[in-house]
Design a protein around this motif. Structure first.
Motif, short mmCIF file in Angstrom:
data_model
loop_
_atom_site.label_atom_id
_atom_site.label_comp_id
_atom_site.label_asym_id
_atom_site.label_seq_id
_atom_site.Cartn_x
_atom_site.Cartn_y
_atom_site.Cartn_z
N SER A 38 32.84 96.50 50.78
CA SER A 38 31.48 97.70 50.76
C SER A 38 32.08 98.90 50.24
N ARG A 80 38.15 91.83 46.74
CA ARG A 80 36.40 91.85 45.78
C ARG A 80 35.56 93.24 46.02
N HIS A 81 35.92 94.58 45.48
CA HIS A 81 34.95 95.16 45.84
C HIS A 81 33.66 95.48 45.67
N ASP A 82 32.95 95.03 46.69
CA ASP A 82 31.16 94.58 46.08
C ASP A 82 30.57 94.32 47.62
N GLY A 99 27.96 92.68 42.18
CA GLY A 99 28.74 93.74 41.25
C GLY A 99 28.47 92.66 39.88
#
Length: 318
Positions: A38, A80-82, A99
């Motif tokens: 996050s 993963r940036h999510d 996302g």
């Protein structure tokens, strides 16, 4: 889970020290792993991470960079940036992502961490993590030879003031208008700790550096650092939505292997603790260790499922 999901052995929600350490262990075990970041680290305001062997004094952002670089060497780990918006438990775990898209997981590791609420005094926010602290093990050494203050009147605050008096040049306990037990006051004063019982108006400083504590009455108190009471809370409600058992303080209950009360769901880092531990552990190295242990247990859990073997941790769940 949906037939359209990309299925991972493990999805780790949270890419702080616990999440990254778990991803490293799972990557080395060739487990397909999705690590969701996050970008909200609890220790981001701090100047440095301490008590982490070989990384003492490393800025938090740099520690995250080093961790991501190490994880990139393991092809089974995907970062993963999510964040997770919804999770469904059905023959594994189906996760909807903010996302867009979704993912499936055979096992789920929560490492979403805590956030700190600061009830006061006024002016503490810009100082937080730089000259306003809560943990003597994370930031106490940097106060060596400096004038410091502890805010609060409870026995634990008295204990902290005495702890800091061993190496700070001048320690004051500021009760913030609360009464102080006479016996505790006598103990403090006998060890050179000043006591100020006036209500506190505000903290004043330049930028992120504390300069003085201003009281409702009486002269201000010049200080270089202050230890305040923080109120930790869960950064994510994902554990509650999954039905994980929690404590009154909001921490997720786990056993010594990182297992929660929900089968297939694990938790690590400062968001989780065992029943025998009275409070969240804020140390970065402890979070990383918890992630490593949980990841190894998850791998053994999956190994038992893959080869129809007895699970050595099956009865360990709380």
């Amino acid at each position: 889970m949906s037939s359209n999901d990309q299925l991972f052995d493990v999805v780790i929600v949270g890419a702080g020290p616990a999440g990254m350490a778990a991803a490293l262990t799972l990557g080395r075990a060739h487990r397909t792993t999705l690590l969701l970041d996050s970008g909200e680290g609890r220790n981001a305001p701090a100047a440095a991470v301490h008590n982490f062997l070989t990384r003492d004094g490393t800025p938090p952002a740099r520690l995250r960079e080093l961790g991501r670089a190490e994880l990139s060497a393991y092809p089974s780990v995907r970062l993963r940036h999510d964040t997770v918006t919804a999770v469904t438990v059905l023959d594994g775990f189906h996760l909807e992502l903010a996302g867009g898209g979704s993912a499936g997981a055979r096992r789920l590791l929560l490492a979403t961490g805590l956030a700190d609420d600061l009830p006061g005094p006024r002016g503490v926010e810009p100082l937080w993590g730089r000259s306003a602290f809560h943990c003597p093990y994370c930031h106490g050494y940097e106060c060596t030879g400096e004038p410091v203050a502890v805010i609060g009147a409870e026995p634990a605050r008295v204990r902290l003031a005495l702890q800091l008096s061993r190496f700070a040049s001048d320690v004051a306990l500021c009760t913030g208008g609360q009464p102080l037990d006479p016996a505790l006051r006598a103990t403090l004063e006998s060890h050179g700790v000043t006591v100020r019982c006036e209500a506190i108006s505000r903290l004043e400083g330049t930028g992120d550096r504390l300069e003085q504590i201003v009281f409702e009455t009486g002269p201000p108190l010049a200080r270089a650092a202050v230890f305040v009471v923080n109120v930790p809370r869960q950064r994510s409600d994902l554990a509650v939505r999954l039905g994980c058992q929690t404590f009154a303080d909001g921490c997720v209950e786990v056993n010594e292997f990182g297992q929660t009360s929900v089968p297939g769901v694990y938790a690590a880092g400062d968001m989780a603790r065992r029943a025998t531990v009275p409070m969240p552990m804020a140390a970065v190295i402890a979070a990383a260790a918890g992630g490593t242990v949980a990841a190894a247990v998850i791998d053994q859990d999956l190994l038992s499922a893959d080869f129809d073997l007895p699970n050595p941790f099956a009865q360990a769940r709380s």
